[in-house]
Design an enzyme around this catalytic site. Structure first.
Site, mmCIF file in Angstrom:
data_model
loop_
_atom_site.group_PDB
_atom_site.id
_atom_site.type_symbol
_atom_site.label_atom_id
_atom_site.label_comp_id
_atom_site.label_asym_id
_atom_site.label_seq_id
_atom_site.Cartn_x
_atom_site.Cartn_y
_atom_site.Cartn_z
ATOM 1 N N CYS A 95 0.474 1.180 -6.010
ATOM 2 C CA CYS A 95 2.043 1.219 -5.600
ATOM 3 C C CYS A 95 2.549 0.093 -5.753
ATOM 4 C CB CYS A 95 2.029 1.879 -4.182
ATOM 5 S SG CYS A 95 1.348 3.567 -4.097
ATOM 6 N N CYS A 385 3.092 -0.779 0.841
ATOM 7 C CA CYS A 385 2.009 -0.113 0.979
ATOM 8 C C CYS A 385 1.199 0.097 -0.046
ATOM 9 C CB CYS A 385 1.749 0.751 2.444
ATOM 10 S SG CYS A 385 2.261 2.362 2.017
ATOM 11 N N GLY A 387 -2.208 2.249 -1.832
ATOM 12 C CA GLY A 387 -3.245 2.886 -1.826
ATOM 13 C C GLY A 387 -4.716 2.210 -1.829
#
Length: 398
Positions: A95, A385, A387
């Protein structure tokens, strides 16, 4: 950049496509064509720049399993009609890939390895292929398992601790549990994301940033819900926990398609563009966390990036925090007591706008740069954030 031996790095311009919904208006567009579109649009907006002077093109791409294979950054260079002498590299921090591309391109400029670079990201979650393991022996007689490469874990290594490989939404539920974040708080946050995005589009806040594809009938982000309400959000069923769950499709980011690109330069490159910069890169940081708590990854990354920049939360004028889930965004914000929540995602976040994985970080960095330019001065943050348990943050200033 804080080291006096490093060159200042400026963001001259930033563009992005409208973000398409899964199976929506951009589903027929290949990811390499999405990337080429924003690269070409970025270069076309700076007519004084000789494209041959671009030292590198760095793009983030979280999947890379389909039409975005074979180094999508280089494909974008060629498809955009740039000189074949312009190189390209693709990076993957899931991400955070698009923001990682911006940071890496900026680092090359700061260290004198480049004067001018394009950085960005792309993702077509609609066109992410199904993948098949190669059989362990030739001519297997039985059925073979096929995996979707759209999102999340697949072909998990059995040596991984099982608590690390839970679904992304379950990770958001764990954060809600840990920090006492209620379903209502998540829905209120999600509704605000839509309302801010609707207002931003209505007021023309994205007019200088979004470059629609000429062959596609999509002028604004496709997943924004103008008619969304707390009542409609409250009726949605939890997705990841049937009993006691709080995470729904309404308070999570959707699956999306899109691309974004930024033009980065040093002082010499700035003269070559003939333009005034939007903002300057100040500092960045990346950190790790337990994989199942990936949503809290930005907490420490943001703290470190601000510390490196010599700035504090009270000085942050605008903060683009990726909204993978309302629970994780709220969980992060709650860990920054000195931050004014009103500066977070003032023009809407990923719950409304969308989260095309590899493109989102570049979208956030571009949004912060445009907001600082509109304000005339200030310090801005972009953070995501990631993964498998990481956080990434970038500090910009003007």
């Amino acid at each position: 950049m804080t080291d006096p031996r490093l060159r200042d790095v400026y963001i001259v311009d930033a563009v992005r496509t409208p973000v398409g919904k899964y199976g929506g208006a951009l589903a027929a567009v290949r990811p390499d064509d999405l990337a080429a579109h924003v690269v070409k649009a970025l270069v076309d907006r700076t007519p004084d720049l000789d494209p041959a002077r671009i030292d590198d093109v760095c793009f983030g791409d979280a999947n890379g399993a389909g039409e975005d294979n074979r180094n999508v950054a280089r494909m974008a260079v060629l498809l955009a009609g740039l000189p074949v002498t312009v190189p390209g590299v693709t990076v993957n921090r899931l991400c955070g890939s698009g923001l990682e591309a911006v940071i890496q391109a900026g680092r090359a400029i700061a260290h004198g390895d480049a004067h001018i670079a394009v950085a960005g990201g792309v993702e077509s979650m609609s066109r992410a292929p199904y993948v098949l393991r190669k059989p362990e022996r030739a001519f297997p007689a039985g059925h073979q398992e096929m995996f979707s490469s759209t999102l999340g874990w697949r072909m998990v290594n059995p040596r991984m601790a099982p608590e690390w490989t839970v679904a992304l939404g379950e990770g958001a539920e764990l954060i809600a549990d840990r920090h006492g974040i209620t379903r209502e708080q998540q829905d209120v946050f999600a509704l605000a994301s839509h309302q801010k995005a609707v207002r931003a589009w209505r007021e023309g806040a994205y007019d200088d940033e979004v470059v629609p594809l000429p062959e596609v009938d999509l002028l604004r982000d496709e997943t924004i819900r103008e008619a969304s309400s707390l009542e409609s959000l409250s009726k949605l069923k939890p997705v990841f926990r049937s009993a006691g769950g709080t995470v729904t499709a309404g308070n999570s980011s959707p699956l999306n398609d899109g691309a974004a690109a930024l033009l980065l330069v040093d002082e010499e490159g700035l003269r070559a563009t003939g333009r005034e910069p939007l903002a300057r890169i100040r500092a960045s940081a990346v950190t790790g966390i337990e994989p199942q708590l990936f949503g809290l990854g930005p907490v420490e990354a943001v703290r470190r990036a601000l510390e490196r920049s010599g700035r504090g939360f009270a000085e942050v004028a605008t903060f683009e925090l990726n909204e993978a889930f309302a629970a994780q965004a709220l969980g992060c914000i709650g860990q920054w007591p000195d931050l004014d929540p009103a500066v977070v995602n003032p023009r809407g976040g990923a719950i409304a706008i969308g989260h095309p994985l590899g493109a989102s970080g570049a979208r956030l960095a571009g949004a912060v740069a445009h907001q600082l330019a509109a304000a005339g001065s200030g310090t801005g943050l972009a953070a995501l954030c990631i993964g498998v348990g990481q956080g990434l943050a970038l500090v910009l200033e003007r």
